[in-house]
Design a protein around this motif. Structure first.
Motif, PDB file in Angstrom:
ATOM      1  N   THR A  28       0.651  -0.988  -0.552  1.00 20.52           N
ATOM      2  CA  THR A  28       0.073   0.120  -0.186  1.00 20.52           C
ATOM      3  C   THR A  28       0.814   1.073   0.083  1.00 20.52           C
ATOM      4  O   THR A  28       1.800   1.398   0.938  1.00 20.52           O
ATOM      5  CB  THR A  28      -1.309  -0.100   1.151  1.00 20.52           C
ATOM      6  OG1 THR A  28      -2.133  -1.386   1.218  1.00 20.52           O
ATOM      7  CG2 THR A  28      -2.051   1.004   1.326  1.00 20.52           C
ATOM      8  N   THR A  30       0.768   5.837   0.023  1.00 17.08           N
ATOM      9  CA  THR A  30      -0.269   7.226   0.131  1.00 17.08           C
ATOM     10  C   THR A  30       0.450   8.019   0.037  1.00 17.08           C
ATOM     11  O   THR A  30       1.556   7.822  -0.613  1.00 17.08           O
ATOM     12  CB  THR A  30       0.064   6.736   1.718  1.00 17.08           C
ATOM     13  OG1 THR A  30      -1.146   5.946   1.937  1.00 17.08           O
ATOM     14  CG2 THR A  30      -1.281   8.213   2.150  1.00 17.08           C
ATOM     15  N   ASP A  32       0.340  12.020  -0.236  1.00 18.72           N
ATOM     16  CA  ASP A  32       0.013  13.164   0.419  1.00 18.72           C
ATOM     17  C   ASP A  32       1.048  13.994   0.864  1.00 18.72           C
ATOM     18  O   ASP A  32       2.110  14.171   0.097  1.00 18.72           O
ATOM     19  CB  ASP A  32       0.142  12.992   2.507  1.00 18.72           C
ATOM     20  CG  ASP A  32      -0.608  13.299   3.069  1.00 18.72           C
ATOM     21  OD1 ASP A  32      -1.407  14.259   2.648  1.00 18.72           O
ATOM     22  OD2 ASP A  32      -0.730  12.854   4.021  1.00 18.72           O
ATOM     23  N   ILE A  54      -3.385   5.494  -2.242  1.00 15.62           N
ATOM     24  CA  ILE A  54      -4.592   5.939  -1.567  1.00 15.62           C
ATOM     25  C   ILE A  54      -3.964   7.120  -1.691  1.00 15.62           C
ATOM     26  O   ILE A  54      -2.857   7.363  -1.280  1.00 15.62           O
ATOM     27  CB  ILE A  54      -4.896   5.519  -0.037  1.00 15.62           C
ATOM     28  CG1 ILE A  54      -4.956   4.340   0.369  1.00 15.62           C
ATOM     29  CG2 ILE A  54      -5.652   6.755   0.311  1.00 15.62           C
ATOM     30  CD1 ILE A  54      -4.518   3.521   1.171  1.00 15.62           C
ATOM     31  N   ASN A  55      -4.609   8.099  -2.534  1.00 14.89           N
ATOM     32  CA  ASN A  55      -4.413   9.630  -2.241  1.00 14.89           C
ATOM     33  C   ASN A  55      -5.025  10.528  -1.756  1.00 14.89           C
ATOM     34  O   ASN A  55      -6.364  10.636  -1.397  1.00 14.89           O
ATOM     35  CB  ASN A  55      -4.673   9.683  -3.761  1.00 14.89           C
ATOM     36  CG  ASN A  55      -4.548  11.512  -4.407  1.00 14.89           C
ATOM     37  OD1 ASN A  55      -4.348  11.850  -3.724  1.00 14.89           O
ATOM     38  ND2 ASN A  55      -5.089  11.975  -5.360  1.00 14.89           N
ATOM     39  N   ARG A  56      -4.594  11.445  -0.322  1.00 18.57           N
ATOM     40  CA  ARG A  56      -4.977  11.731   0.072  1.00 18.57           C
ATOM     41  C   ARG A  56      -5.171  13.272   0.110  1.00 18.57           C
ATOM     42  O   ARG A  56      -5.475  14.604   0.424  1.00 18.57           O
ATOM     43  CB  ARG A  56      -4.205  11.635   1.906  1.00 18.57           C
ATOM     44  CG  ARG A  56      -4.593  10.191   2.633  1.00 18.57           C
ATOM     45  CD  ARG A  56      -4.096  10.480   3.320  1.00 18.57           C
ATOM     46  NE  ARG A  56      -4.265   9.399   4.543  1.00 18.57           N
ATOM     47  CZ  ARG A  56      -3.326   8.774   5.349  1.00 18.57           C
ATOM     48  NH1 ARG A  56      -2.443   8.911   5.935  1.00 18.57           N
ATOM     49  NH2 ARG A  56      -3.582   7.210   5.444  1.00 18.57           N
ATOM     50  N   LYS A  77      -8.804  12.307  -3.255  1.00 18.17           N
ATOM     51  CA  LYS A  77      -9.378  11.320  -1.570  1.00 18.17           C
ATOM     52  C   LYS A  77      -9.810   9.635  -2.820  1.00 18.17           C
ATOM     53  O   LYS A  77     -10.556   9.515  -1.803  1.00 18.17           O
ATOM     54  CB  LYS A  77     -10.651  12.733  -1.376  1.00 18.17           C
ATOM     55  CG  LYS A  77     -10.076  13.791  -0.739  1.00 18.17           C
ATOM     56  CD  LYS A  77      -8.839  13.497  -0.162  1.00 18.17           C
ATOM     57  CE  LYS A  77      -8.969  14.979   0.363  1.00 18.17           C
ATOM     58  NZ  LYS A  77      -7.364  15.539   1.471  1.00 18.17           N
ATOM     59  N   ARG A  79      -8.867   6.109  -3.967  1.00 20.41           N
ATOM     60  CA  ARG A  79      -7.860   4.489  -4.052  1.00 20.41           C
ATOM     61  C   ARG A  79      -8.056   4.642  -4.878  1.00 20.41           C
ATOM     62  O   ARG A  79      -8.935   3.913  -5.858  1.00 20.41           O
ATOM     63  CB  ARG A  79      -8.926   4.262  -2.808  1.00 20.41           C
ATOM     64  CG  ARG A  79      -8.299   2.560  -2.730  1.00 20.41           C
ATOM     65  CD  ARG A  79      -8.568   1.863  -1.589  1.00 20.41           C
ATOM     66  NE  ARG A  79      -8.549   2.802   0.394  1.00 20.41           N
ATOM     67  CZ  ARG A  79      -7.869   1.954   0.843  1.00 20.41           C
ATOM     68  NH1 ARG A  79      -7.745   1.046   0.657  1.00 20.41           N
ATOM     69  NH2 ARG A  79      -8.409   2.786   2.041  1.00 20.41           N
TER      70      ARG A  79
END
Length: 110
Positions: A28, A30, A32, A54-56, A77, A79
């Motif tokens: 995974t 991320t 950010d 996962i795009n925050r 925001k 995934r």
């Protein structure tokens, strides 16, 4: 007798648990502040690898890697999950196409 059977059962289960824990065929990432975390990954060579991104951030990004032969867009925001490989041993660079100055990373297959 029950103690011996319990110990034997535990000993038989430990190798399977260790094999599962050592399985890095799904990772995974991320995104950010236009940076990947982690920005360095190690995965098993010779196996297909699933990557969840996962795009925050509030901005669209594209996971891009010429080395891995993949381009995947992730919404703000959002995934996504995609696969690469099986990979030969080596290092593979990746980046965020829309924020290439900061969104950089490296995947190592061993």
């Amino acid at each position: 007798m029950n103690i011996i059977l319990s110990a034997l059962s535990l000993a038989l289960c430990l190798p399977a648990a260790a094999a599962v824990a050592a399985d890095a065929s799904h990772v995974t990432l991320t995104l950010d502040q236009h940076r990947f975390a982690p920005d360095a990954l190690t995965v098993p060579a010779g196996r297909k690898v699933r990557i969840t991104l996962i795009n925050r951030d509030g901005a669209l990004e594209e996971f891009d890697s010429t080395d891995l032969k993949v381009e995947q867009v992730v919404t703000p925001k959002g995934r996504i999950t995609f696969s690469v490989g099986p990979l030969a041993p080596g290092e593979y660079a990746f980046m965020g196409e829309f924020h290439a100055a900061t969104a950089k990373g490296r995947l190592t297959a061993r």
